[in-house]
Design a protein around this motif. Structure first.
Motif, short mmCIF file in Angstrom:
data_model
loop_
_atom_site.label_atom_id
_atom_site.label_comp_id
_atom_site.label_asym_id
_atom_site.label_seq_id
_atom_site.Cartn_x
_atom_site.Cartn_y
_atom_site.Cartn_z
N GLY A 121 -9.42 29.17 -37.83
CA GLY A 121 -8.56 30.16 -38.49
C GLY A 121 -7.45 29.47 -39.28
O GLY A 121 -7.23 29.76 -40.45
N GLY A 149 -7.53 29.72 -43.17
CA GLY A 149 -6.40 30.52 -43.67
C GLY A 149 -5.34 29.69 -44.35
O GLY A 149 -4.64 30.16 -45.24
N VAL A 174 -0.15 30.77 -46.92
CA VAL A 174 -0.25 31.11 -45.49
C VAL A 174 -1.34 32.17 -45.30
O VAL A 174 -1.81 32.76 -46.26
N GLY A 175 -1.70 32.41 -44.06
CA GLY A 175 -2.59 33.52 -43.73
C GLY A 175 -1.81 34.83 -43.76
O GLY A 175 -0.57 34.84 -43.81
N ASP A 221 -0.92 36.94 -41.59
CA ASP A 221 0.09 37.22 -40.56
C ASP A 221 1.48 36.70 -40.91
O ASP A 221 2.46 37.14 -40.34
N ALA A 226 -8.16 35.29 -45.09
CA ALA A 226 -6.73 35.40 -44.75
C ALA A 226 -6.53 35.79 -43.29
O ALA A 226 -5.45 35.64 -42.74
N ILE A 240 -9.04 35.33 -40.08
CA ILE A 240 -10.27 35.06 -39.35
C ILE A 240 -10.07 35.64 -37.95
O ILE A 240 -9.01 35.48 -37.36
N LYS A 274 -6.96 38.48 -34.05
CA LYS A 274 -7.00 37.27 -34.88
C LYS A 274 -7.42 36.05 -34.05
O LYS A 274 -7.08 35.96 -32.87
N MET A 275 -8.17 35.15 -34.66
CA MET A 275 -8.48 33.89 -33.98
C MET A 275 -7.17 33.11 -33.91
O MET A 275 -6.53 32.88 -34.93
N LYS A 317 -4.59 29.97 -31.96
CA LYS A 317 -4.61 28.79 -31.11
C LYS A 317 -4.01 29.07 -29.74
O LYS A 317 -4.18 28.30 -28.82
P1 AMP Z 1 -0.99 29.26 -36.55
O1 AMP Z 1 -2.28 28.55 -36.33
O2 AMP Z 1 -0.96 30.66 -35.98
O3 AMP Z 1 0.21 28.45 -36.22
O4 AMP Z 1 -0.89 29.49 -38.11
C1 AMP Z 1 -0.95 28.42 -39.02
C2 AMP Z 1 -1.33 28.91 -40.40
O5 AMP Z 1 -2.69 29.32 -40.38
C3 AMP Z 1 -0.54 30.11 -40.89
O6 AMP Z 1 -0.43 30.01 -42.30
C4 AMP Z 1 -1.39 31.26 -40.52
O7 AMP Z 1 -1.17 32.37 -41.36
C5 AMP Z 1 -2.79 30.69 -40.70
N1 AMP Z 1 -3.71 31.27 -39.73
C6 AMP Z 1 -3.66 31.14 -38.38
N2 AMP Z 1 -4.65 31.81 -37.78
C7 AMP Z 1 -5.36 32.36 -38.78
C8 AMP Z 1 -6.51 33.19 -38.81
N3 AMP Z 1 -7.13 33.56 -37.70
N4 AMP Z 1 -6.98 33.58 -40.01
C9 AMP Z 1 -6.37 33.19 -41.15
N5 AMP Z 1 -5.27 32.42 -41.19
C10 AMP Z 1 -4.77 32.02 -40.02
#
Ligand code: AMP
Ligand code: TRP
Length: 331
Positions: free
Chosen positions: A19, A23, A146-147, A149, A184, A186, A195-196, A198
């Motif tokens: 993701g 994203g 960014v994604g 969210d 945008a 996943i 949402k997928m 971490k």
């Molecule tokens: P994170 O992994 O939540 O810290 O997010 C890091 C970046 O990846 C951010 O720009 C999020 O918007 C994007 N992002 C995280 N998870 C997803 C997902 N499942 N689909 C699309 N973008 C994602």
């Protein structure tokens, strides 16, 4: 004429997933040739939740290795660790005095986090978007890839900039979110309504960049689908299949129509392993190169030191301007 500037970051709070790759990082790589880019590992954001110090340390370096292994060139871009550039914290304090309790209270991520971390609802969780605004505005960024969210946070950064400029004249560039058309959001493989992520409690729902090919194949084979038996993009009726199509489209570049045609009459038993294979081949070189980079810590240290030095130069220029505008006495 300087290129337009891009800033983005990911916090090292969990292992990077497919993701975050689709994203965010994949788009960063595509943007690096046309823009002046800063890509950060936002470790100060990470401490809004409790981390084991050793794990945070390891993940920060792993994330740096994964950025580079994904194709981010540390010579072309400024790649660095947020806590190495003290200006982020300084601007964050200043911007906090131009951010309203009400607007921070309305942030979706804050509401989610308040629910999830009610045992440790610290002030950092509340002011998280102010630090993010500081990250972005410190570099006079035009675009923030960014994604979905994170869109609300980028809009907040823009609103803070508008408010600050309204008082002091044109100090900050107004940033815009840059959201990919496909990928945008996943979704989890086991629960396509969420949402997928971490931080998902169910590791079967997320594919990690460092997962072995075997593990990736197993996760896709078990992915939740439906009983309709056709590969068609319809997020309401077939959320699981639509999510797999989005993933397949992002890593192969094929359109939804092409994918539907490719799997016409073939069933999920053929489609799921095909998606898995495409993901395995996309992630394989990234995983291998990350492992190689992690075996030479001195090379990684050179990258983050050089990145921090170049970032701090730009950041200090902006902060000097801000300090003067506010009325702080120069040193
Ligand atoms: P994170 O992994 O939540 O810290 O997010 C890091 C970046 O990846 C951010 O720009 C999020 O918007 C994007 N992002 C995280 N998870 C997803 C997902 N499942 N689909 C699309 N973008 C994602
Ligand atoms: N809040 C972002 C996330 O959760 C990470 C982040 C921090 C960020 N600062 C940023 C993203 C600045 C873009 C720009 O994913």
């Amino acid at each position: 004429m300087a290129d337009k500037r891009i800033f983005s970051g990911i916090k090292p709070t969990g292992d990077l997933t497919l993701g975050s790759y689709i994203g965010a990082i994949k788009n960063w790589v595509e943007l690096q040739n046309d823009y002046d880019c800063l890509y950060c590992i936002v470790d100060m954001h990470a401490i809004t939740i409790r981390n084991d110090p050793e794990v945070l340390h390891r993940r920060t370096l792993e994330q740096l290795a994964q950025y580079i292994a994904s194709g981010l060139d540390p010579k072309k871009n400024i790649v660095y660790i947020q806590s190495h550039v003290a200006q982020h914290a300084e601007l964050s304090w200043i911007l906090g005095c131009y951010s309203m309790m009400g607007e921070l209270n309305r942030m979706t991520q804050f509401k989610d986090m308040s629910r999830k971390h009610s045992d440790n609802l610290n002030a950092g969780i509340f002011t998280y978007p102010v630090l993010m605004a500081a990250d972005i505005l410190l570099y006079q960024s035009d675009l923030v890839p960014v994604g979905e969210d994170q869109k609300q946070h980028v809009e907040l950064a823009r609103n803070i900039a508008v408010r600050f400029n309204g008082v002091y004249g044109d100090v900050f560039k107004l940033p815009e979110p840059f959201i990919p058309k496909v990928g945008a959001r996943i979704r989890s493989l086991t629960d396509p309504t969420s949402k997928m992520s971490k931080s998902d409690e169910d590791p079967q729902g997320s594919v990690y960049i460092m997962d072995s090919p075997d593990a990736i194949m197993k996760k896709f084979k078990r992915a939740k689908t439906d009983s309709l038996g056709c590969v068609r993009f319809d997020p309401d009726e077939q959320p699981g299949i639509s999510n797999l199509m989005t993933i397949y489209s992002s890593v192969t570049g094929r359109s939804f129509d092409e994918i539907t045609a490719e799997f016409e009459g073939k069933g999920y038993g053929v489609f799921k392993p095909a998606v898995a294979e495409a993901v395995i081949e996309t992630l394989r070189p990234i995983r291998e190169e990350s492992e190689r980079l992690l075996s030479d810590r001195s090379q990684l240290a050179e990258v983050y030191r050089d990145g921090a030095r170049r970032a701090a130069e730009i950041a200090e220029d902006t902060l000097n301007l801000v300090r003067g505008k506010i009325g702080f006495v120069g040193k």
